[in-house]
Enzyme design. Structure first.
Site, PDB file in Angstrom:
ATOM      1  N   SER A   1     -33.366 -62.875 -21.669  1.00 42.86           N
ATOM      2  CA  SER A   1     -33.586 -63.245 -20.172  1.00 42.86           C
ATOM      3  C   SER A   1     -33.242 -64.694 -20.117  1.00 42.86           C
ATOM      4  O   SER A   1     -31.992 -64.945 -20.184  1.00 42.86           O
ATOM      5  CB  SER A   1     -35.207 -62.895 -19.836  1.00 42.86           C
ATOM      6  OG  SER A   1     -35.016 -63.172 -18.247  1.00 42.86           O
TER       7      SER A   1
ATOM      8  N   ASP B   1     -20.438 -70.690 -22.900  1.00 35.17           N
ATOM      9  CA  ASP B   1     -19.496 -70.503 -22.102  1.00 35.17           C
ATOM     10  C   ASP B   1     -18.511 -71.819 -21.764  1.00 35.17           C
ATOM     11  O   ASP B   1     -17.320 -71.919 -21.682  1.00 35.17           O
ATOM     12  CB  ASP B   1     -19.985 -69.890 -20.833  1.00 35.17           C
ATOM     13  CG  ASP B   1     -19.811 -68.379 -20.991  1.00 35.17           C
ATOM     14  OD1 ASP B   1     -19.677 -67.855 -22.318  1.00 35.17           O
ATOM     15  OD2 ASP B   1     -20.225 -67.823 -20.161  1.00 35.17           O
TER      16      ASP B   1
ATOM     17  N   LYS C   1     -31.211 -58.729 -22.306  1.00 33.59           N
ATOM     18  CA  LYS C   1     -32.019 -58.706 -20.945  1.00 33.59           C
ATOM     19  C   LYS C   1     -31.255 -59.367 -19.757  1.00 33.59           C
ATOM     20  O   LYS C   1     -31.668 -60.538 -19.443  1.00 33.59           O
ATOM     21  CB  LYS C   1     -33.468 -58.962 -21.269  1.00 33.59           C
ATOM     22  CG  LYS C   1     -34.497 -58.245 -20.234  1.00 33.59           C
ATOM     23  CD  LYS C   1     -34.762 -59.088 -18.736  1.00 33.59           C
ATOM     24  CE  LYS C   1     -35.998 -58.696 -18.093  1.00 33.59           C
ATOM     25  NZ  LYS C   1     -36.132 -59.558 -16.783  1.00 33.59           N
TER      26      LYS C   1
END
Length: 538
Positions: free
Chosen positions: A294, A305, A319
């Site tokens: 999460s 990224d 999740k």
């Protein structure tokens, strides 16, 4: 009385249905199909309550049916009982009122793992290894761990009487401790793990986590930190705003942190780095595992990224469902999935949950049908995306590390010792009469011999089994490190103990060797910025 309970239970069910928010005047707008379904449900509840073979309450039947209904939606939409909702809210706070004890169940007894430094319990001499046998005169063995913890907590300034059993003492110790405000920190450890390299372990994303991380970075910078190892292993997530605040401490201002997409218009949102903190400009390595979920995946995914850090470990949980918490009647709550999380490159964090059991169990070590740990699996072959520097990443399966590193395997004999709580018990007993003199101390052959004799007295295995296990160098080294860890926990505190374990943690040691790669990413980012600036100027 029975009829009132039945009516209350049915009303609770009706107002708890997340199908269009059936509350108040909107009950009058129910369709015939919905009314028929509710009548069927009413008949079922009444029949089960009146004719079932053992006594069952309307509340239990309604709660069970709600949970069954929500199970058909997704694994993370949950009905929260009043108790669960209150616990969730308390867990997200930055403080609580209590004694300042980390406790656990050891050998079936409520045992102090460590008193928090400066807490009321520590000031009154409570030690690691003390068994809390009575709380306000009630035997703790009758209580679950959660129940015992709730008994120890209470309003600020109130008192609680506890009775302690301590190894080496013939009589119980009775203490009356005044409850005080206790910081509920989520930065569990922050220390210099190597010259120039800081280490931070974050356990949750609670109300003050962003500030805690900022404070830890500032402290470590003052101690000479040039590189950071950020440990998010087994961090199951928490508050979204704290994930954004923590990512802000590593990303350039205005960089996208995460995007949410759902069914409704207001579920489409983008969250960016606000620049509230100076971004850490040194090499960063983030440690993850299959317990990283999460909010932890939001932070690690955004770092990956944007190429501001390197991810090391095993694939994360996956999740990526957004839960919005709604208040229901009778103090209950509903954590309802309203959207999904996507990383800056567009990757979906959530992995497939079409099979409920596979989703819950196949991702855990030891439960894999192929008998492989996540580090041995092929990275998820989802949709391909690119980082800022053009590196390939994949969506739909959590965050796949840049460098795969397996967790340590615990020797078989050590697993047996763990199951009997031997390391903790022995260290507690030894610390009472012969604690380590300083942090440079390491257990030698004399400690190992003494430990073997202790195991014999405790009748934990035969002499032959011990000799065979201790003859293995890896098992012997593991046991000595674990004994040093437990003794340091008791003598110098949990952070000192953690530093002992870090020295033998394969994932941490692998991560410490990746800072050249992390530094290379930063250099490439700088080159990319300079080329873009030159192109703009030209």
């Amino acid at each position: 009385m029975t009829r009132s309970w039945r009516n209350a239970a049915i009303l609770l069910f009706v107002v708890s249905i997340p199908l269009g928010g059936l509350i108040g005047d909107r009950l009058l707008a129910l369709t015939d199909d919905t009314r028929d379904s509710l009548h069927l449900y009413t008949d079922l509840i009444v029949q089960a309550r009146e004719a079932y073979g053992v006594d069952v309450s309307y509340r239990d039947l309604v709660y069970a049916s709600i949970n069954g209904m929500l199970r058909t939606l997704d694994p993370h939409t949950n009905f929260l009982t009043p108790e669960a909702l209150a616990n969730m809210r308390e867990h997200q706070q930055s403080t609580y009122f209590g004694l300042g004890l980390l406790v656990g169940i050891r050998s079936g007894q409520l045992t102090v793992i460590s008193p928090l430094e400066g807490s009321p319990a520590a000031r009154q001499g409570v030690r690691a290894g003390d068994v809390i046998s009575l709380i306000e005169g009630e035997p703790s063995e009758k209580l679950s761990l959660d129940e015992a913890v709730q008994r120890l907590k209470g309003p600020k300034g109130t008192q609680v009487k506890i009775t302690l059993l301590r190894r080496g003492f013939d009589h119980p110790l009775e203490l009356t401790v005044t409850r005080a405000e206790i910081p509920q920190t989520t930065v569990r450890y922050a220390y210099m793990i190597e010259p120039g390299t800081g280490y931070i372990l974050l356990t949750d994303f609670a109300r003050a986590s962003g500030d805690e991380v900022a404070t830890a970075i500032k402290k470590l910078r003052a101690q000479g930190m040039k590189r950071l190892l950020f440990d998010l292993r087994n961090n199951g997530g928490g508050l979204l705003d704290q994930a954004i605040d923590i990512a802000d401490q590593f990303l350039p201002k205005n960089a996208l942190v995460v995007e949410t997409r759902g069914r409704t218009r207001d579920s489409f949102q983008q969250f960016t780095a606000a620049g509230n903190h100076p971004a850490f400009d040194g090499p960063v390595v983030v440690l993850v595992n299959n317990g990283t979920a999460s909010a932890s995946e939001i932070v690690s995914g955004s770092i990956q990224d944007h190429d501001v850090g390197l991810i090391v470990g095993v694939p994360t949980w996956g999740k990526g469902l957004v839960q919005s918490v709604y208040n229901l009647s009778y103090g209950a709550g509903l954590a309802l999935t309203t959207a999904k999380y996507y990383t800056p490159s567009g990757r979906l964090i959530q992995r497939d949950y079409s099979s409920y059991l596979d989703y819950l169990y196949s991702h855990a070590d030891g439960d894999d049908p192929d008998n492989k740990t996540p580090a041995q699996k092929t990275p998820p072959a989802g949709e391909q995306f690119s980082t800022d520097l053009g590196r390939e990443v994949y969506g739909g399966g959590g965050i796949t590390p840049d460098v795969l590193a397996q967790a340590d395997e615990v020797p078989e004999y050590a697993q047996y010792l763990f199951s009997h709580n031997t390391f903790f018990d022995y260290a507690t007993e030894r610390n009472n009469h012969q604690p380590p003199p300083n942090r440079d101390w390491k257990p030698g052959p004399d400690v190992l011999t003494d430990f073997e004799a202790w195991l014999e007295r405790a009748k934990l295995g035969t002499k032959t089994e011990q000799e065979k296990a201790f003859a293995d160098a890896a098992t012997r080294d593991f046991i000595l490190r674990q004994l040093r860890y437990e003794m340091f926990n008791g003598a110098f505190g949990l952070e000192a103990g953690h530093q002992v374990l870090a020295g033998g943690d394969h994932q941490i040691q692998t991560a410490l060797r990746q800072f050249d790669k992390a530094a290379s990413l930063l250099a490439q980012r700088q080159d990319l910025r300079e080329r873009k600036a030159q192109k703009t100027a030209g």
